[in-house]
Write a protein that holds these residues in place. Structure first.
Motif, PDB file in Angstrom:
ATOM      1  N   ALA A 255       0.821  -1.216   0.000  1.00 24.33           N
ATOM      2  CA  ALA A 255       0.000   0.000   0.000  1.00 24.33           C
ATOM      3  C   ALA A 255       0.855   1.267   0.000  1.00 24.33           C
ATOM      4  CB  ALA A 255      -0.953  -0.009   1.195  1.00 24.33           C
ATOM      5  N   LEU A 256       1.858   1.327   0.877  1.00 26.67           N
ATOM      6  CA  LEU A 256       2.698   2.533   0.954  1.00 26.67           C
ATOM      7  C   LEU A 256       3.503   2.756  -0.325  1.00 26.67           C
ATOM      8  CD1 LEU A 256       3.910   4.967   2.362  1.00 26.67           C
ATOM      9  CD2 LEU A 256       5.489   3.409   3.548  1.00 26.67           C
ATOM     10  N   PRO A 257       4.220   1.752  -0.869  1.00 24.23           N
ATOM     11  CA  PRO A 257       4.938   1.982  -2.123  1.00 24.23           C
ATOM     12  C   PRO A 257       4.013   2.390  -3.266  1.00 24.23           C
ATOM     13  CG  PRO A 257       5.705  -0.030  -1.083  1.00 24.23           C
ATOM     14  CD  PRO A 257       4.511   0.410  -0.312  1.00 24.23           C
ATOM     15  N   LEU A 258       2.798   1.821  -3.275  1.00 23.89           N
ATOM     16  CA  LEU A 258       1.869   2.203  -4.346  1.00 23.89           C
ATOM     17  C   LEU A 258       1.468   3.669  -4.198  1.00 23.89           C
ATOM     18  CD1 LEU A 258       0.308   1.342  -6.827  1.00 23.89           C
ATOM     19  CD2 LEU A 258      -1.560   0.598  -5.325  1.00 23.89           C
ATOM     20  N   ALA A 259       1.256   4.117  -2.967  1.00 26.50           N
ATOM     21  CA  ALA A 259       0.963   5.534  -2.736  1.00 26.50           C
ATOM     22  C   ALA A 259       2.117   6.404  -3.231  1.00 26.50           C
ATOM     23  CB  ALA A 259       0.713   5.768  -1.246  1.00 26.50           C
ATOM     24  N   GLN A 260       3.345   5.953  -3.002  1.00 24.54           N
ATOM     25  CA  GLN A 260       4.514   6.708  -3.479  1.00 24.54           C
ATOM     26  C   GLN A 260       4.551   6.767  -5.000  1.00 24.54           C
ATOM     27  OE1 GLN A 260       7.442   4.305  -1.481  1.00 24.54           O
ATOM     28  NE2 GLN A 260       7.585   5.683   0.287  1.00 24.54           N
ATOM     29  N   HIS A 261       4.222   5.644  -5.641  1.00 23.29           N
ATOM     30  CA  HIS A 261       4.173   5.625  -7.104  1.00 23.29           C
ATOM     31  C   HIS A 261       3.215   6.697  -7.612  1.00 23.29           C
ATOM     32  CE1 HIS A 261       6.533   2.261  -8.788  1.00 23.29           C
ATOM     33  NE2 HIS A 261       6.347   1.659  -7.616  1.00 23.29           N
ATOM     34  N   TRP A 278      -4.314   5.190  -0.996  1.00 22.08           N
ATOM     35  CA  TRP A 278      -3.434   4.073  -0.659  1.00 22.08           C
ATOM     36  C   TRP A 278      -2.589   4.351   0.584  1.00 22.08           C
ATOM     37  CZ3 TRP A 278      -4.397  -0.585  -2.017  1.00 22.08           C
ATOM     38  CH2 TRP A 278      -5.092  -0.822  -3.192  1.00 22.08           C
ATOM     39  N   VAL A 279      -2.283   5.618   0.858  1.00 24.06           N
ATOM     40  CA  VAL A 279      -1.544   5.895   2.089  1.00 24.06           C
ATOM     41  C   VAL A 279      -2.445   5.671   3.299  1.00 24.06           C
ATOM     42  CG1 VAL A 279      -1.936   8.386   2.486  1.00 24.06           C
ATOM     43  CG2 VAL A 279       0.279   7.370   2.998  1.00 24.06           C
ATOM     44  N   ASN A 280      -3.738   5.952   3.150  1.00 20.98           N
ATOM     45  CA  ASN A 280      -4.676   5.644   4.232  1.00 20.98           C
ATOM     46  C   ASN A 280      -4.806   4.142   4.436  1.00 20.98           C
ATOM     47  OD1 ASN A 280      -5.398   8.231   5.141  1.00 20.98           O
ATOM     48  ND2 ASN A 280      -6.859   8.514   3.459  1.00 20.98           N
ATOM     49  N   ARG A 281      -4.809   3.403   3.331  1.00 22.88           N
ATOM     50  CA  ARG A 281      -4.825   1.934   3.443  1.00 22.88           C
ATOM     51  C   ARG A 281      -3.578   1.443   4.171  1.00 22.88           C
ATOM     52  NH1 ARG A 281      -7.928  -0.976  -0.298  1.00 22.88           N
ATOM     53  NH2 ARG A 281      -7.025  -2.836   0.705  1.00 22.88           N
ATOM     54  N   ALA A 282      -2.448   2.074   3.871  1.00 19.80           N
ATOM     55  CA  ALA A 282      -1.188   1.695   4.520  1.00 19.80           C
ATOM     56  C   ALA A 282      -1.271   1.932   6.020  1.00 19.80           C
ATOM     57  CB  ALA A 282      -0.024   2.469   3.914  1.00 19.80           C
ATOM     58  N   LEU A 283      -1.845   3.052   6.414  1.00 20.39           N
ATOM     59  CA  LEU A 283      -1.949   3.372   7.844  1.00 20.39           C
ATOM     60  C   LEU A 283      -2.906   2.429   8.560  1.00 20.39           C
ATOM     61  CD1 LEU A 283      -1.947   7.256   7.587  1.00 20.39           C
ATOM     62  CD2 LEU A 283      -0.204   5.833   8.690  1.00 20.39           C
ATOM     63  N   LYS A 292       5.260   2.922   9.087  1.00 17.77           N
ATOM     64  CA  LYS A 292       4.085   3.687   9.504  1.00 17.77           C
ATOM     65  C   LYS A 292       4.434   5.176   9.609  1.00 17.77           C
ATOM     66  CE  LYS A 292      -0.053   2.691  11.999  1.00 17.77           C
ATOM     67  NZ  LYS A 292      -0.760   1.567  12.615  1.00 17.77           N
ATOM     68  N   VAL A 293       5.619   5.473  10.129  1.00 18.49           N
ATOM     69  CA  VAL A 293       6.077   6.872  10.211  1.00 18.49           C
ATOM     70  C   VAL A 293       6.186   7.453   8.804  1.00 18.49           C
ATOM     71  CG1 VAL A 293       8.036   8.351  10.795  1.00 18.49           C
ATOM     72  CG2 VAL A 293       7.238   6.618  12.428  1.00 18.49           C
ATOM     73  N   MET A 294       6.733   6.676   7.864  1.00 18.31           N
ATOM     74  CA  MET A 294       6.851   7.139   6.479  1.00 18.31           C
ATOM     75  C   MET A 294       5.473   7.429   5.887  1.00 18.31           C
ATOM     76  SD  MET A 294       9.776   4.507   5.080  1.00 18.31           S
ATOM     77  CE  MET A 294       9.595   5.040   3.389  1.00 18.31           C
ATOM     78  N   ALA A 295       4.511   6.548   6.193  1.00 19.95           N
ATOM     79  CA  ALA A 295       3.153   6.747   5.676  1.00 19.95           C
ATOM     80  C   ALA A 295       2.533   8.008   6.264  1.00 19.95           C
ATOM     81  CB  ALA A 295       2.296   5.527   5.993  1.00 19.95           C
ATOM     82  N   GLU A 296       2.765   8.232   7.536  1.00 20.06           N
ATOM     83  CA  GLU A 296       2.220   9.443   8.174  1.00 20.06           C
ATOM     84  C   GLU A 296       2.810  10.708   7.565  1.00 20.06           C
ATOM     85  OE1 GLU A 296       3.176   8.555  12.194  1.00 20.06           O
ATOM     86  OE2 GLU A 296       1.331   7.401  12.575  1.00 20.06           O
ATOM     87  N   LYS A 297       4.117  10.687   7.287  1.00 21.28           N
ATOM     88  CA  LYS A 297       4.767  11.839   6.664  1.00 21.28           C
ATOM     89  C   LYS A 297       4.206  12.097   5.258  1.00 21.28           C
ATOM     90  CE  LYS A 297       9.211  11.692   9.107  1.00 21.28           C
ATOM     91  NZ  LYS A 297      10.669  11.450   8.980  1.00 21.28           N
ATOM     92  N   LEU A 298       4.014  11.007   4.501  1.00 24.83           N
ATOM     93  CA  LEU A 298       3.471  11.167   3.156  1.00 24.83           C
ATOM     94  C   LEU A 298       2.040  11.693   3.212  1.00 24.83           C
ATOM     95  CD1 LEU A 298       3.671  10.912   0.120  1.00 24.83           C
ATOM     96  CD2 LEU A 298       3.085   8.477   0.326  1.00 24.83           C
ATOM     97  N   LYS A 299       1.255  11.204   4.153  1.00 23.57           N
ATOM     98  CA  LYS A 299      -0.116  11.689   4.281  1.00 23.57           C
ATOM     99  C   LYS A 299      -0.134  13.186   4.599  1.00 23.57           C
ATOM    100  CE  LYS A 299      -4.555  10.998   6.523  1.00 23.57           C
ATOM    101  NZ  LYS A 299      -5.385  10.181   7.415  1.00 23.57           N
TER     102      LYS A 299
END
Length: 310
Positions: A255-261, A278-283, A292-299
């Motif tokens: 989920a997180l890499p896909l959000a980055q893509h 997808w970042v919400n799905r990751a969280l 999780k920290v990376m996902a929060e930063k991206l969000k």
């Protein structure tokens, strides 16, 4: 013994009056007559000889035969205990009955018993013996599938013990059976430094085979190989497609890499709506604290872009 002989004669004489046989069948069953036990199991299971279907009574008769050492009854007692058919579910008792049925050479028990030995007890040699018996007994397709599972479980256990050469051999056996879990484990084995020796091309090939078999972790690994150029040429478009497949297959780490893509436009036109989804799905599903920290930063980055004034 004399009474049992008398009862069997009466039962035979009432062959055209099955309902009249029931009391004699019950008495003969209590004296250990397997034919009578089996007949009663059938009657209570399907409703016959004037009896209504009664799972509890069917199980009681099954249990009687199982305790007397009848293999078919031991197998059915295991099934009943496992599924809660006529009794409370009891997986430990199911395992005990299935072992006894397998020891009594009931063919239907060989593979279920092997599966229990693989999953619950990690007794791989005995499980392999039963799988080989099943193959010899004509259950080749099911046995091959279970052998693949055994190779996956045993290979992973050997890797955890640091026995990498043995692990590779077992996992290769499973890979030859097209077991995708074995292929994913092999890909990992070839990617680490303290295993049998790093080989990025083998990591790539094993990952691709697993992905082609529909394994979500294989799809994720293929995406990362394309993304980083591991064992193959870098290709951000293909990396995106495989990551999307892995994420849609509910592989949490994708989920997180896909959000980055989507956010950075890696292999796809930038789409922050999809990135935020997808970042919400990751969280929701990510368990690794760092990710999780990376996902929060991206969000936060995505939300700040949507609300620049804030």
């Amino acid at each position: 013994m004399e009474r049992l002989t008398q009862l069997k004669r009466v039962i035979q004489s009432l062959e055209d009056q099955p309902e009249a046989q029931v009391p004699y069948l019950r008495e003969a069953a209590q004296l250990g007559d397997y034919d009578s036990i089996r007949t009663l199991i059938h009657c209570y299971t399907y409703g016959d000889y004037g009896l209504d279907p009664d799972p509890a009574q069917a199980f009681a008769c099954t249990l009687l035969g199982a305790r007397l050492g009848e293999g078919w009854c031991q197998y059915n007692a295991a099934v009943c205990c496992s599924q809660g058919r006529g009794c409370e579910p009891d997986q430990q008792q199911a395992a005990r009955w299935m072992k006894q049925a397998a020891a009594a050479d009931v063919p239907e028990a060989w593979l279920p018993c092997a599966d229990m030995l693989i999953t619950r007890e990690k007794d791989f040699p005995e499980a392999r013996r039963l799988i080989e018996k099943a193959m010899e007994g004509g259950q080749e397709q099911e046995a091959r599938q279970l052998l693949g599972k055994l190779c996956s479980e045993e290979g992973s256990a050997l890797m955890e013990q640091g026995l990498h050469t043995q692990a590779e051999a077992v996992l290769r056996e499973g890979a030859a059976l097209q077991n995708p879990d074995c292929l994913v484990s092999l890909a990992y084995e070839y990617s680490i430094e303290d295993g049998v020796g790093q080989d990025m091309e083998k990591t790539w090939r094993c990952s691709l085979q697993a992905a082609d078999l529909g394994h979500p972790a294989g799809m994720y690994n293929v995406s990362m190989c394309f993304r980083e150029g591991v064992g193959t040429a870098q290709d951000s478009r293909k990396a995106f497609e495989w990551m999307k497949n892995a994420a849609k297959a509910e592989f949490a780490e994708a989920a997180l890499p896909l959000a980055q893509h989507y956010h950075y436009g890696l292999g796809v036109h930038p789409d922050d709506v999809q990135a935020l989804y997808w970042v919400n799905r990751a969280l929701e599903c990510e368990e690794d604290p760092d990710r999780k920290v990376m996902a929060e930063k991206l969000k936060k980055e995505l939300e700040d872009q949507q609300n620049p004034a804030a």
